[in-house]
Design a protein around this motif. Structure first.
Motif, mmCIF file in Angstrom:
data_model
loop_
_atom_site.group_PDB
_atom_site.id
_atom_site.type_symbol
_atom_site.label_atom_id
_atom_site.label_comp_id
_atom_site.label_asym_id
_atom_site.label_seq_id
_atom_site.Cartn_x
_atom_site.Cartn_y
_atom_site.Cartn_z
ATOM 1 N N LYS A 16 0.832 -1.203 0.000
ATOM 2 C CA LYS A 16 0.000 0.000 0.000
ATOM 3 C C LYS A 16 0.867 1.254 0.000
ATOM 4 O O LYS A 16 0.562 2.239 -0.690
ATOM 5 C CB LYS A 16 -0.930 -0.020 1.220
ATOM 6 N N LYS A 17 1.955 1.218 0.769
ATOM 7 C CA LYS A 17 2.864 2.361 0.828
ATOM 8 C C LYS A 17 3.480 2.645 -0.538
ATOM 9 O O LYS A 17 3.757 3.805 -0.885
ATOM 10 C CB LYS A 17 3.957 2.080 1.861
ATOM 11 N N ARG A 18 3.671 1.585 -1.319
ATOM 12 C CA ARG A 18 4.265 1.739 -2.657
ATOM 13 C C ARG A 18 3.232 2.108 -3.717
ATOM 14 O O ARG A 18 3.570 2.233 -4.885
ATOM 15 C CB ARG A 18 4.990 0.451 -3.047
ATOM 16 N N ARG A 23 -8.111 -3.259 -1.607
ATOM 17 C CA ARG A 23 -9.477 -2.991 -1.156
ATOM 18 C C ARG A 23 -9.863 -3.833 0.060
ATOM 19 O O ARG A 23 -10.692 -3.418 0.861
ATOM 20 C CB ARG A 23 -10.453 -3.254 -2.306
ATOM 21 N N ASP A 24 -9.299 -5.018 0.151
ATOM 22 C CA ASP A 24 -9.633 -5.926 1.253
ATOM 23 C C ASP A 24 -8.327 -6.402 1.897
ATOM 24 O O ASP A 24 -7.791 -7.435 1.520
ATOM 25 C CB ASP A 24 -10.444 -7.112 0.734
ATOM 26 N N PRO A 25 -7.802 -5.649 2.879
ATOM 27 C CA PRO A 25 -6.513 -6.005 3.497
ATOM 28 C C PRO A 25 -6.501 -7.398 4.118
ATOM 29 O O PRO A 25 -5.492 -8.104 4.037
ATOM 30 C CB PRO A 25 -6.324 -4.917 4.563
ATOM 31 N N ASP A 26 -7.609 -7.822 4.713
ATOM 32 C CA ASP A 26 -7.658 -9.148 5.337
ATOM 33 C C ASP A 26 -7.492 -10.243 4.292
ATOM 34 O O ASP A 26 -6.797 -11.241 4.512
ATOM 35 C CB ASP A 26 -8.976 -9.341 6.089
ATOM 36 N N SER A 27 -8.136 -10.061 3.152
ATOM 37 C CA SER A 27 -8.009 -11.032 2.064
ATOM 38 C C SER A 27 -6.580 -11.047 1.520
ATOM 39 O O SER A 27 -6.040 -12.108 1.181
ATOM 40 C CB SER A 27 -8.989 -10.691 0.941
ATOM 41 N N ALA A 28 -5.960 -9.880 1.435
ATOM 42 C CA ALA A 28 -4.576 -9.799 0.965
ATOM 43 C C ALA A 28 -3.628 -10.490 1.930
ATOM 44 O O ALA A 28 -2.689 -11.180 1.508
ATOM 45 C CB ALA A 28 -4.174 -8.331 0.782
ATOM 46 N N PHE A 64 -4.480 -4.774 -6.002
ATOM 47 C CA PHE A 64 -4.098 -6.115 -5.545
ATOM 48 C C PHE A 64 -5.036 -7.184 -6.095
ATOM 49 O O PHE A 64 -4.597 -8.278 -6.459
ATOM 50 C CB PHE A 64 -4.100 -6.152 -4.014
ATOM 51 N N GLU A 65 -6.319 -6.897 -6.156
ATOM 52 C CA GLU A 65 -7.287 -7.899 -6.561
ATOM 53 C C GLU A 65 -7.035 -8.387 -7.992
ATOM 54 O O GLU A 65 -7.221 -9.555 -8.298
ATOM 55 C CB GLU A 65 -8.710 -7.339 -6.433
ATOM 56 N N LYS A 66 -6.583 -7.488 -8.862
ATOM 57 C CA LYS A 66 -6.321 -7.880 -10.245
ATOM 58 C C LYS A 66 -5.151 -8.857 -10.301
ATOM 59 O O LYS A 66 -5.172 -9.830 -11.066
ATOM 60 C CB LYS A 66 -6.019 -6.649 -11.091
#
Length: 310
Positions: A16-18, A23-28, A64-66
Motif C-alpha cells: 500500500k505504501k508503494r 481494497r480488502d486487506p484481510d483477504s490480501a 491487488f485484486e487484479k
C-alpha cells in the motif's frame, strides 16, 4: 542493505505504501500467507514503475485484486495441464519401450547405448549415461530385482542391467532422460515407429517431447507460466499452427501457448483428450484476458499492454 522480516500485515502495508490499491486487506493477508511475497513479486513487477532500477512504486490504478485474480487463473490453468501431461508421459514410456524392444532388443541393450545415435562432440555424455544415472540412484524394488551387483568403482556397470527388460527400465527413467532417448532413436527406427503409433509427425515429435518436459518441470517447481518465454520450443507442422491461430488466438514462437497447441495435437491424435485446448484451456483464457496475453505473447515488464494491467 539487508532484508527485514515482515509480518503478513506489514507486507500488505508495504504494498500500500508503494501505491498498490488494496481494497480488502484481510483477504490480501490471507493470500500472502499462502503465496510467498517473493513469488507474488514476479507478478507485481508488471505493475511497478521501474523495478529493474529499484523503483518499486506501483503505477496509478494498480490494484491487488487484479494481481490475485491473475495468479488464481494461472493456477486453474496449471491444473488442466496435468490432465494431459501425465497421461502423455505414461503413453510415451509405454510406446517407446514397446518399439525399442521391437527394433533393437528387449533386454539389457539400452544400458550399452544400442539403438541410439551418440553425440558428435566427444566431450558430450553418451546417451546411455542419462539412463544409467537414473537406474543407479533408483530405490525402486523392481529396479533392484533386475540389477546385479556388478560395479565399476562406486557405480554400477552397464552389465549390471543385462537382465533388465526395457519395459521395466523405462519406468525408472526421468521424463527428461526419456526425451533424450526418443530423440536419439531415429536411426534405429524406434522414433519412426513411435511417431507412427501416435499418428504424429516424426519430424516434430522430439522437440515436442522436450517442450512437454520443460512445461512439466516448470509446473512441478511451481514456476510462473504467465509472461514466460519458453526455451525448449516445440516444433509444429504449419497446418497445425495456422489452424490454432485461426480457431483460437495468435501466439508467438516462444510462448507457453505454443506448447499447449502441441499438447492438444498429441492428446487428440492419441485419444487422451478430445479438443483439450478448446474445452479446457480456452475457457480459462477467455475469462482472463490478462492471463491470455501473457500465455500467448510473453513480454517483459515495462513492455506489457498497459490497458490490460489497469
Amino acid at each position: 542493505m539487508g532484508k527485514s522480516w515482515l509480518s503478513y500485515e506489514q507486507q500488505v502495508d508495504l504494498l500500500k505504501k508503494r501505491g498498490l490499491e488494496v481494497r480488502d486487506p484481510d483477504s490480501a493477508v490471507e493470500f500472502l500467507s499462502r503465496v510467498n511475497y517473493y513469488r507474488a513479486s514476479g507478478y507485481f513487477r508488471y505493475w511497478q514503475r521501474q523495478p529493474g532500477a529499484g523503483d518499486n512504486r506501483f503505477i496509478e490504478g494498480a490494484n491487488f485484486e487484479k494481481v490475485r485474480q491473475l495468479y488464481e487463473a494461472e493456477q486453474a490453468l496449471v491444473l488442466v495441464c496435468d490432465e494431459v501431461l501425465h497421461p502423455i508421459e505414461v503413453l510415451l514410456r509405454t510406446r517407446f519401450a514397446h518399439h525399442y524392444a521391437e527394433h533393437v532388443s528387449a533386454i539389457g541393450a539400452f544400458a550399452h547405448g544400442e539403438g541410439f545415435t551418440q553425440p558428435r562432440d566427444p566431450d558430450d555424455e553418451l546417451v546411455q549415461e542419462y539412463v544409467l544415472r537414473n537406474l543407479d540412484r533408483s530405490k525402486e524394488t523392481f529396479v533392484a530385482h533386475y540389477r546385479d551387483e556388478i560395479k565399476v568403482g562406486n557405480h554400477y556397470s552397464p552389465d549390471a542391467y543385462a537382465r533388465m527388460p526395457i519395459w521395466v527400465a523405462v519406468e525408472a527413467f526421468s521424463f527428461g532422460s526419456l526425451s533424450r532417448l526418443i530423440e536419439a532413436s531415429a536411426e534405429s527406427g524406434v522414433l519412426d515407429s513411435l511417431a507412427g503409433s501416435m499418428s504424429v509427425s516424426r519430424k516434430t515429435l522430439p522437440s515436442q517431447v522436450r517442450s512437454f518436459v520443460y512445461l512439466r518441470n516448470r509446473i512441478a517447481h511451481c514456476a510462473k507460466l504467465w509472461n514466460h518465454s519458453v526455451l525448449d520450443v516445440p516444433g509444429l507442422l504449419p497446418n497445425i499452427a495456422t489452424r490454432a491461430k485461426k480457431n483460437y488466438r495468435p501466439f508467438t514462437d516462444h510462448s507457453i501457448y505454443k506448447i499447449f497447441v502441441a499438447l492438444d495435437d498429441v492428446a487428440t491424435k492419441t485419444g487422451i483428450a478430445d479438443s483439450w485446448l478448446a474445452h479446457k484451456v480456452e475457457p480459462i483464457l477467455q475469462e482472463n484476458r490478462l492471463l491470455a496475453q501473457g500465455i500467448a505473447s510473453p513480454a517483459k515488464y515495462g513492455q506489457f499492454a498497459r490497458d490490460l494491467l489497469i
